[in-house]
Design a protein around this motif. Structure first.
Motif, PDB file in Angstrom:
ATOM      1  N   ARG A   2     145.180  69.864  65.373  1.00  0.00           N
ATOM      2  CA  ARG A   2     146.210  69.357  64.487  1.00  0.00           C
ATOM      3  C   ARG A   2     147.567  69.572  65.141  1.00  0.00           C
ATOM      4  O   ARG A   2     147.771  70.520  65.890  1.00  0.00           O
ATOM      5  CB  ARG A   2     146.146  70.012  63.115  1.00  0.00           C
ATOM      6  N   THR A   3     148.458  68.675  64.883  1.00  0.00           N
ATOM      7  CA  THR A   3     149.805  68.753  65.437  1.00  0.00           C
ATOM      8  C   THR A   3     150.696  69.408  64.396  1.00  0.00           C
ATOM      9  O   THR A   3     150.722  68.978  63.245  1.00  0.00           O
ATOM     10  CB  THR A   3     150.333  67.349  65.758  1.00  0.00           C
ATOM     11  N   PRO A   4     151.434  70.444  64.792  1.00  0.00           N
ATOM     12  CA  PRO A   4     152.249  71.141  63.804  1.00  0.00           C
ATOM     13  C   PRO A   4     153.471  70.350  63.396  1.00  0.00           C
ATOM     14  O   PRO A   4     154.051  69.611  64.192  1.00  0.00           O
ATOM     15  CB  PRO A   4     152.653  72.423  64.522  1.00  0.00           C
ATOM     16  N   ASN A  50     147.888  80.415  73.172  1.00  0.00           N
ATOM     17  CA  ASN A  50     146.909  81.179  72.399  1.00  0.00           C
ATOM     18  C   ASN A  50     146.348  80.438  71.183  1.00  0.00           C
ATOM     19  O   ASN A  50     145.499  80.971  70.488  1.00  0.00           O
ATOM     20  CB  ASN A  50     147.526  82.510  71.949  1.00  0.00           C
ATOM     21  N   GLY A  51     146.865  79.246  70.922  1.00  0.00           N
ATOM     22  CA  GLY A  51     146.358  78.462  69.805  1.00  0.00           C
ATOM     23  C   GLY A  51     146.762  78.977  68.439  1.00  0.00           C
ATOM     24  O   GLY A  51     146.111  78.671  67.442  1.00  0.00           O
TER      25      GLY A  51
END
Length: 108
Positions: A2-4, A50-51
């Motif tokens: 997902r794109t923040p 780090n995701g």
């Protein structure tokens, strides 16, 4: 994946970069400007390496990683004050929109 939505992050950055108000009781908890860039880098590293998604929890993880209680308290205070947070989000959105408009970009 997902794109923040980076509006929350930009609101936090706006708060951290606001001029210090000597008449404000909150002045005792000003974040040294030397911590703003390391905070930004911690958020970027959290997400890109780090995701760690840059939502409220991810932003707090980045702030805590700096080992500075003041930055953690300032960000938590912002998150606890919904009106202020929304105002800063609106400011951030307006600033981004104005910057794009100056470049002739009306949409993506």
């Amino acid at each position: 994946d997902r794109t923040p939505n980076t509006l929350l992050f930009h609101a936090v950055m706006n708060m951290l970069q606001q001029p210090h108000d000597d008449d404000n009781d909150d002045d005792k908890k000003n974040v040294p400007l030397s911590f703003v860039t390391p905070f930004q880098e911690a958020v970027f590293e959290g997400y890109f390496t780090n995701g760690v998604f840059p939502d409220k929890a991810g932003i707090m993880i980045a702030a805590k990683s700096l080992g500075n209680v003041v930055i953690v308290e300032k960000i938590q205070d912002l998150f606890d004050d919904e009106k202020r947070l929304e105002r800063l989000k609106e400011e951030s959105f307006r600033e981004a929109r104005e910057a794009l408009s100056k470049k002739g970009i009306s949409g993506v």
